[in-house]
Design a protein around this motif. Structure first.
Motif, PDB file in Angstrom:
ATOM      1  N   THR A   1      17.025 -18.595   0.870  1.00  0.00           N
ATOM      2  CA  THR A   1      15.766 -18.761   0.336  1.00  0.00           C
ATOM      3  C   THR A   1      14.660 -18.601   1.427  1.00  0.00           C
ATOM      4  N   SER A   2      14.882 -19.580   2.587  1.00  0.00           N
ATOM      5  CA  SER A   2      14.036 -19.252   3.669  1.00  0.00           C
ATOM      6  C   SER A   2      13.928 -17.807   4.182  1.00  0.00           C
ATOM      7  N   LYS A   3      14.966 -17.423   4.444  1.00  0.00           N
ATOM      8  CA  LYS A   3      14.907 -15.678   4.814  1.00  0.00           C
ATOM      9  C   LYS A   3      14.149 -15.001   3.985  1.00  0.00           C
ATOM     10  N   GLU A   4      14.580 -14.960   2.561  1.00  0.00           N
ATOM     11  CA  GLU A   4      13.756 -14.262   1.748  1.00  0.00           C
ATOM     12  C   GLU A   4      12.267 -14.331   1.624  1.00  0.00           C
ATOM     13  N   ILE A   5      11.967 -15.661   1.730  1.00  0.00           N
ATOM     14  CA  ILE A   5      10.470 -16.041   1.999  1.00  0.00           C
ATOM     15  C   ILE A   5       9.807 -15.167   2.962  1.00  0.00           C
ATOM     16  N   ARG A   6      10.535 -15.207   4.455  1.00  0.00           N
ATOM     17  CA  ARG A   6       9.911 -14.828   5.532  1.00  0.00           C
ATOM     18  C   ARG A   6       9.796 -13.466   5.306  1.00  0.00           C
ATOM     19  N   LYS A   7      10.719 -12.506   4.665  1.00  0.00           N
ATOM     20  CA  LYS A   7      10.733 -11.261   4.353  1.00  0.00           C
ATOM     21  C   LYS A   7       9.540 -10.771   3.639  1.00  0.00           C
ATOM     22  N   GLN A   8       9.488 -11.737   2.433  1.00  0.00           N
ATOM     23  CA  GLN A   8       8.234 -11.369   1.680  1.00  0.00           C
ATOM     24  C   GLN A   8       6.991 -11.325   2.228  1.00  0.00           C
ATOM     25  N   ILE A   9       6.977 -12.398   3.106  1.00  0.00           N
ATOM     26  CA  ILE A   9       5.512 -12.845   3.848  1.00  0.00           C
ATOM     27  C   ILE A   9       5.418 -11.499   4.643  1.00  0.00           C
ATOM     28  N   VAL A  10       6.390 -10.845   5.467  1.00  0.00           N
ATOM     29  CA  VAL A  10       6.096  -9.917   6.360  1.00  0.00           C
ATOM     30  C   VAL A  10       5.705  -8.635   5.678  1.00  0.00           C
ATOM     31  N   VAL A  11       6.568  -8.393   4.566  1.00  0.00           N
ATOM     32  CA  VAL A  11       6.280  -7.265   3.609  1.00  0.00           C
ATOM     33  C   VAL A  11       4.823  -7.449   3.290  1.00  0.00           C
ATOM     34  N   PHE A  12       4.359  -8.470   2.782  1.00  0.00           N
ATOM     35  CA  PHE A  12       2.761  -8.519   2.155  1.00  0.00           C
ATOM     36  C   PHE A  12       1.947  -8.216   3.348  1.00  0.00           C
ATOM     37  N   ALA A  13       2.241  -8.837   4.372  1.00  0.00           N
ATOM     38  CA  ALA A  13       1.230  -8.629   5.490  1.00  0.00           C
ATOM     39  C   ALA A  13       1.309  -7.089   5.981  1.00  0.00           C
ATOM     40  N   LEU A  14       2.441  -6.472   5.914  1.00  0.00           N
ATOM     41  CA  LEU A  14       2.446  -4.895   6.223  1.00  0.00           C
ATOM     42  C   LEU A  14       1.647  -4.291   4.874  1.00  0.00           C
ATOM     43  N   MET A  15       1.741  -4.515   3.869  1.00  0.00           N
ATOM     44  CA  MET A  15       1.039  -4.030   2.800  1.00  0.00           C
ATOM     45  C   MET A  15      -0.498  -4.033   3.017  1.00  0.00           C
ATOM     46  N   ILE A  16      -0.751  -5.481   3.276  1.00  0.00           N
ATOM     47  CA  ILE A  16      -2.257  -5.530   3.810  1.00  0.00           C
ATOM     48  C   ILE A  16      -2.755  -4.748   4.709  1.00  0.00           C
ATOM     49  N   PHE A  17      -1.899  -4.696   5.787  1.00  0.00           N
ATOM     50  CA  PHE A  17      -2.053  -3.659   7.049  1.00  0.00           C
ATOM     51  C   PHE A  17      -2.223  -2.207   6.588  1.00  0.00           C
ATOM     52  N   LEU A  18      -1.489  -1.761   5.683  1.00  0.00           N
ATOM     53  CA  LEU A  18      -1.617  -0.401   5.236  1.00  0.00           C
ATOM     54  C   LEU A  18      -3.041  -0.119   4.232  1.00  0.00           C
TER      55      LEU A  18
ATOM     56  N   MET B   1       2.451   5.429  -1.490  1.00  0.00           N
ATOM     57  CA  MET B   1       4.050   5.602  -1.846  1.00  0.00           C
ATOM     58  C   MET B   1       4.842   4.623  -1.119  1.00  0.00           C
ATOM     59  N   ILE B   2       4.388   4.534   0.324  1.00  0.00           N
ATOM     60  CA  ILE B   2       4.898   3.475   0.967  1.00  0.00           C
ATOM     61  C   ILE B   2       4.732   1.985   0.402  1.00  0.00           C
ATOM     62  N   GLN B   3       3.462   1.872  -0.068  1.00  0.00           N
ATOM     63  CA  GLN B   3       3.369   0.486  -0.636  1.00  0.00           C
ATOM     64  C   GLN B   3       4.068   0.403  -1.843  1.00  0.00           C
TER      65      GLN B   3
ATOM     66  N   ALA C   1       6.886   1.777  -2.735  1.00  0.00           N
ATOM     67  CA  ALA C   1       8.322   1.374  -2.247  1.00  0.00           C
ATOM     68  C   ALA C   1       8.803   0.232  -2.007  1.00  0.00           C
ATOM     69  N   LEU C   2       7.643  -0.468  -1.253  1.00  0.00           N
ATOM     70  CA  LEU C   2       7.728  -1.949  -0.544  1.00  0.00           C
ATOM     71  C   LEU C   2       7.725  -2.891  -1.921  1.00  0.00           C
ATOM     72  N   GLN C   3       6.727  -2.712  -2.759  1.00  0.00           N
ATOM     73  CA  GLN C   3       6.597  -3.585  -3.850  1.00  0.00           C
ATOM     74  C   GLN C   3       7.684  -3.441  -4.709  1.00  0.00           C
ATOM     75  N   LEU C   4       8.250  -2.219  -5.217  1.00  0.00           N
ATOM     76  CA  LEU C   4       9.231  -2.242  -6.129  1.00  0.00           C
ATOM     77  C   LEU C   4      10.563  -2.662  -5.253  1.00  0.00           C
ATOM     78  N   ILE C   5      10.806  -2.633  -4.110  1.00  0.00           N
ATOM     79  CA  ILE C   5      12.083  -3.171  -3.388  1.00  0.00           C
ATOM     80  C   ILE C   5      12.064  -4.810  -3.264  1.00  0.00           C
ATOM     81  N   PHE C   6      10.802  -5.308  -2.939  1.00  0.00           N
ATOM     82  CA  PHE C   6      10.651  -6.527  -2.454  1.00  0.00           C
ATOM     83  C   PHE C   6      10.277  -7.424  -3.246  1.00  0.00           C
TER      84      PHE C   6
END
Length: 114
Positions: free
Chosen positions: A22-39, A66-68, A70-75
């Protein structure tokens, strides 16, 4: 009866492995969210500050979108998890219905002339 509502549980129902996952999944989602904000910021800056040529602006933004997507669908829609076959099938069939519909509407409205 309500006296023990503020006391913490002695033991969690989750195992240590589940807590780690669960902790690992939360970290992944935070990183992906930050990446989407950056994009998103990158696409705004690229167009607003004229960092890219005007002829490449729309394809550049569509690539980032399209990258965003894909990230939203996957994560965030959890399509990377098991047992999401029906959801994936419906999304893919929706894409195959949507694309010809958009193309037909563009032809009818005269945006694309052939």
């Amino acid at each position: 009866m309500a006296d023990n509502l503020s006391t913490p549980f002695e033991k969690s129902a989750m195992t240590e492995e589940e807590k780690r996952q669960t902790s690992k999944e939360i970290r992944k989602q935070i990183v992906v969210f930050a990446l989407m904000i950056f994009l998103t910021i990158l696409s705004f800056l690229a167009v607003g500050a004229d960092l890219i040529p005007r002829s490449f602006a729309i394809p550049f933004i569509l690539i980032l979108a399209m990258i965003q997507l894909a990230l939203q669908l996957i994560f965030f829609m959890h399509l990377k998890d098991k047992d999401h076959g029906w959801a994936t099938a419906f999304m893919i069939s929706g894409i195959f219905v949507t694309m010809p519909t958009i193309a037909a509407l563009m032809l009818l409205l005269g945006i694309t002339k052939y």
